[in-house]
Design a protein around this motif. Structure first.
Motif, PDB file in Angstrom:
ATOM      1  N   GLU A   1       0.790  -1.143   0.022  1.00 36.66           N
ATOM      2  CA  GLU A   1      -0.218   0.062   0.036  1.00 36.66           C
ATOM      3  C   GLU A   1       0.885   1.354  -0.029  1.00 36.66           C
ATOM      4  O   GLU A   1       0.659   2.231  -0.766  1.00 36.66           O
ATOM      5  N   ILE A   2       1.940   1.244   0.817  1.00 32.82           N
ATOM      6  CA  ILE A   2       2.867   2.414   0.933  1.00 32.82           C
ATOM      7  C   ILE A   2       3.546   2.763  -0.407  1.00 32.82           C
ATOM      8  O   ILE A   2       3.512   3.761  -0.947  1.00 32.82           O
ATOM      9  N   THR A   3       4.104   1.618  -1.137  1.00 33.54           N
ATOM     10  CA  THR A   3       4.920   1.657  -2.131  1.00 33.54           C
ATOM     11  C   THR A   3       4.013   2.185  -3.496  1.00 33.54           C
ATOM     12  O   THR A   3       4.609   3.034  -4.304  1.00 33.54           O
ATOM     13  N   LEU A   4       2.844   1.736  -3.609  1.00 39.16           N
ATOM     14  CA  LEU A   4       1.985   2.103  -4.652  1.00 39.16           C
ATOM     15  C   LEU A   4       1.716   3.772  -4.298  1.00 39.16           C
ATOM     16  O   LEU A   4       1.786   4.332  -5.277  1.00 39.16           O
ATOM     17  N   ASP A   5       1.275   4.060  -3.079  1.00 39.48           N
ATOM     18  CA  ASP A   5       0.780   5.492  -2.970  1.00 39.48           C
ATOM     19  C   ASP A   5       2.113   6.545  -3.155  1.00 39.48           C
ATOM     20  O   ASP A   5       1.850   7.494  -3.997  1.00 39.48           O
ATOM     21  N   VAL A   6       3.296   6.098  -2.620  1.00 36.84           N
ATOM     22  CA  VAL A   6       4.499   7.064  -2.899  1.00 36.84           C
ATOM     23  C   VAL A   6       4.881   7.026  -4.316  1.00 36.84           C
ATOM     24  O   VAL A   6       5.071   8.132  -5.074  1.00 36.84           O
TER      25      VAL A   6
END
Length: 336
Positions: free
Chosen positions: A136-141
């Motif tokens: 989730e973090i990697t996609l958003d960033v």
């Protein structure tokens, strides 16, 4: 010949390349009326490069050859040691081993960037104690970074995945290569369950790695989708010096930006530096590539920050700054 002398020669070759491109020493009219001038200039540059590669040192003997493009005749130094040697198009070891970056020597530029949000779909990556998933973090960033690079710097930016979908390492590399990417940036988040670590690190592909880096690579190389034979073919590409040079330079720029900026928010962040490790996703791409570990999800305080849109936007900004700082070292890349 000393490395300083070689570097000076390479700089002269670069300057000749630049002058030809800008035609600062011959007008368009002269080129159109006398096209052999361009050929003459190119041959002169090639002769300098071959002389550099075949340089035998102060004891070498040189003969003089003649090249006659059109009505002009110029003398070109010929290394006697090259007359009996078999020269192949890839015999450029003298150039690639120089301290002069090849991107600078040949005035290369960056136009296309592929951003790779790590994990996704059935592969959540690492998970924090509060349930936050790395994917989730990697996609958003990645989305935030893509927007910044596209809108602020005129680059063509793509993502290996734009949704929470599964994607093998092979598929990520193949997608990147179909886009003819110049840069590849894979975004990940670290996990250290036994200690409350808060550290940042950035990787480029390399076989000389610490045990810690090998352990990390083993985790990230899951779901590679490559056979042994295919991997053996890819491993030969380690010798691609241009990709290696630019990957190192990009990794240093990104790591420097991440550390400098995150320490303004938290002085306790540790700089684990730029490292090499055998990440399959990096060797599979034809572009200069890095894998950036932008946080530590096993640290509860860091997990809380990573869960907020504001902090993710800041991380995208820090990554953007690192990429732009790298781009500023490329003379052929115009940055806004």
């Amino acid at each position: 010949m000393t490395s300083e002398d070689k570097g000076h020669i390479l700089r002269e070759v670069y300057e000749d390349n630049r002058r030809i491109r800008e035609r600062s020493w011959m007008g368009n009219e002269s080129v159109s009326r006398h096209p052999w001038l361009a050929v003459l200039a190119l041959l002169a540059i090639i002769s300098v490069a071959l002389w550099f590669v075949g340089d035998p040192g102060s004891e070498g003997e040189r003969a003089t050859g003649l090249i006659s493009p059109g009505n002009a005749t110029i003398a070109v130094p010929i290394d006697s040691s090259l007359q009996s040697a078999e020269i192949t198009p890839t015999d450029l070891s003298g150039i690639v081993e120089s301290n002069v970056p090849l991107s600078t020597l040949f005035d290369l530029s960056v136009r296309r960037v592929v951003i790779d949000p790590g994990h996704g779909g059935v592969d959540p990556g690492a998970s924090g104690r509060r349930g936050l998933a790395e994917k989730e973090i990697t996609l958003d960033v990645a989305r935030r970074l893509a927007r910044r690079l596209r809108n602020g710097h005129g680059l063509q930016v793509y993502q290996t995945r734009t949704q929470d979908t599964s994607m093998s390492l092979r598929e990520r590399a193949e997608y990147t290569n179909t886009k003819n990417a110049d840069l590849f940036i894979s975004i990940h988040v670290n996990y250290f369950p036994t200690e409350p670590v808060y550290a940042l690190e950035t990787y480029y592909f390399g076989s000389q790695s610490s045990q810690e880096a090998l352990d990390r690579a083993q985790f990230e190389n899951q779901n590679s989708d490559y056979s042994v034979a295919e991997f053996n073919k890819m491993i030969n590409r380690i010798e691609d010096r241009l990709i290696l040079q630019e990957s190192q330079r990009l990794a240093r720029a990104v790591q420097s930006s991440l550390i400098r900026n995150t320490r303004r928010l938290n002085s306790e962040v540790s700089d684990w530096g730029v490292k090499s490790a055998p990440f399959v996703v990096l060797i599979g791409v034809d572009a200069a590539g890095i894998l950036a570990e932008i946080g530590v999800i096993s640290n509860e305080d860091e997990e809380a920050r990573l869960a907020t849109p504001e902090y993710r936007e800041q991380l995208a900004l820090f990554l953007e700054e690192g990429v732009v700082n790298y781009l500023s070292t490329l003379t052929g890349t115009a940055n806004n």
